[in-house]
Design a protein around this motif. Sequence first.
Motif, PDB file in Angstrom:
ATOM      1  N   ILE A  35      92.111 -35.892  68.689  1.00 28.62           N
ATOM      2  CA  ILE A  35      92.370 -36.129  66.708  1.00 28.62           C
ATOM      3  C   ILE A  35      91.614 -37.195  66.930  1.00 28.62           C
ATOM      4  CG2 ILE A  35      94.366 -36.109  65.595  1.00 28.62           C
ATOM      5  CD1 ILE A  35      95.586 -33.713  66.706  1.00 28.62           C
ATOM      6  N   VAL A  36      92.516 -37.872  67.758  1.00 29.09           N
ATOM      7  CA  VAL A  36      92.535 -39.517  67.409  1.00 29.09           C
ATOM      8  C   VAL A  36      90.907 -39.797  67.693  1.00 29.09           C
ATOM      9  CG1 VAL A  36      92.867 -41.794  67.909  1.00 29.09           C
ATOM     10  CG2 VAL A  36      94.802 -39.820  67.579  1.00 29.09           C
ATOM     11  N   GLY A  37      90.378 -38.912  68.221  1.00 24.91           N
ATOM     12  CA  GLY A  37      88.842 -39.824  68.048  1.00 24.91           C
ATOM     13  C   GLY A  37      87.401 -38.713  67.598  1.00 24.91           C
ATOM     14  N   ALA A  85      98.997 -33.751  77.833  1.00 21.89           N
ATOM     15  CA  ALA A  85      99.817 -34.844  77.580  1.00 21.89           C
ATOM     16  C   ALA A  85      98.806 -35.267  76.029  1.00 21.89           C
ATOM     17  CB  ALA A  85     100.857 -35.799  78.423  1.00 21.89           C
ATOM     18  N   ILE A  86      97.882 -35.792  76.601  1.00 22.96           N
ATOM     19  CA  ILE A  86      97.122 -36.544  76.279  1.00 22.96           C
ATOM     20  C   ILE A  86      95.880 -36.006  75.627  1.00 22.96           C
ATOM     21  CG2 ILE A  86      97.376 -38.888  77.566  1.00 22.96           C
ATOM     22  CD1 ILE A  86      95.151 -37.989  79.037  1.00 22.96           C
ATOM     23  N   ARG A 146      85.859 -31.192  71.703  1.00 25.55           N
ATOM     24  CA  ARG A 146      87.027 -30.373  72.073  1.00 25.55           C
ATOM     25  C   ARG A 146      86.456 -29.911  73.648  1.00 25.55           C
ATOM     26  NH1 ARG A 146      86.184 -24.819  68.194  1.00 25.55           N
ATOM     27  NH2 ARG A 146      83.820 -24.902  68.293  1.00 25.55           N
ATOM     28  N   GLU A 147      85.777 -29.565  74.363  1.00 25.21           N
ATOM     29  CA  GLU A 147      85.510 -29.864  75.363  1.00 25.21           C
ATOM     30  C   GLU A 147      86.862 -31.115  76.479  1.00 25.21           C
ATOM     31  OE1 GLU A 147      84.433 -27.520  77.089  1.00 25.21           O
ATOM     32  OE2 GLU A 147      84.231 -26.412  75.022  1.00 25.21           O
ATOM     33  N   ALA A 148      86.252 -32.194  75.848  1.00 25.35           N
ATOM     34  CA  ALA A 148      87.246 -33.154  75.974  1.00 25.35           C
ATOM     35  C   ALA A 148      88.592 -33.258  76.391  1.00 25.35           C
ATOM     36  CB  ALA A 148      86.993 -34.363  75.464  1.00 25.35           C
TER      37      ALA A 148
END
Length: 482
Positions: free
Chosen positions: A376-378, A369-370, A360-362
Amino acid sequence: MVDPKSSSMPQLGTLTNQLQENENALREVFVNCSDIVFRKIPSQEQSETLLIYTDGLIDTVELEQVFIKPFINELELRQEGGLSNLRKAIRDGLLPAAQISTSSEMSEIVDGILSGKTAVMTQGEPNALLADFTKFPKRSVDEPALEASIRGPREGFTEVLRTNTSLIRRKLATPMLKLESMRIGSVSPTDTVLAYLEGAASPELIHEVRNRLQRIQLRTVLDSSYIEEYLEDHSFSPFPQIQNTERPDTVASSLMEGKVAVFVNGSPNVLLAPMTFWNGFQAAEDHYEKFLYVTAVRIIRFILFVMSLLLPSFYVALTTFHPQMIPVALMMSISSAREGIPFPTVVETLLMEIMFEGLREAGLRLPKAIGSAVSIVGALVIGEAAVQAGFISAPIVIIVASTGIASFSIPRYSMSLPFRLLRFPLLVISGTFGFFGIGAGIIAILIHLCTLESFGIPYFTPIAPLHLKQLKDTVVRAPRER
């Protein structure tokens, strides 16, 4: 960042009759300040005129067109009289300029120049004119990013103080709306405004907030969060006692309820006091939708809030200490999923919670944009890989994901933070003492909340203490009276 104990800027003197002495004194103050412009207006007379301003903070085109050009080509102000003739020309409308003031104090002139005003000084005059030609880059009024609403106004505060106060003045067009200005900061004073509705806010509340603002000792204030801790009653409490918002309609409605607002120049977040526990669960559109829908959503919101705080601890306590309370079929499913897992349930839950908070922090720190894609993908990749590798069990992924989704249902970001923090000690004591630990943790949290106050208002008002007339806008929202 900023040391609040540092000394202030040294005291400056007053202007003299000699223009060159005044210029030298100001050049010494602004030494190595390349953005400060000293501009002398060319003249064949002995009486010279000096303009001093900050490049980038004024409208140079307006300064040239409405001040300097008429001053040079059309007005004979410098022959005799100096600044007195200049004042007369401004008063007669020959030199249009907004908000003209006069000062002989060097410190006031320095503050004016740094605030975007233009200082005008002439030979033989111990005073300076401060003409307001302020213009600097600023963000337009857009929809708040963190408080977007489906229905209702789409405007949000910006970093410009007067833009923010004008948004409130437009909504509350009454002389009862008071805006008290003050400056906070010893080195770089920051404009701050205390707003309240006379007759709605109690005089004791206004007096207390004003006193706390005046007691703040900081070198400068870069955001309203700098002074938030100075206004709180209990600094070590994880729960917010001052509400912050980017929505003018929220501030206007709060002022109507008798609260006070604090605006800080350079910050799009306005502080509201006092704050109660229930304010943290009220969304902006709650007063724009029908009361039946809002009441249902609020009840769901509180259920999800309880899930976000207790679901991981509840799962750990059940599976570790009280498996007899779980239906047999469900317990068999959980046991088969945990077969071969090397960690105890509390450890794998802690690991997944830490990983989820990290993702969440990342997602917040990465570019927009990413950021969402990475989070989500992580989560999907790491969760699936961890289950396949046998590090964690599949039920834990479901529990942690459900907890994270439930935490997003809390409308106020500042209110969701303490529950994210308290989730970890509750998880530890549930893994140590089971339901007894959870019960003790809940009792400790409730005791703390019941003793918490915001400017003398109990945090659980109007439920504890009970005020029946004020229950119309807490867990439920009653229909408006006709």
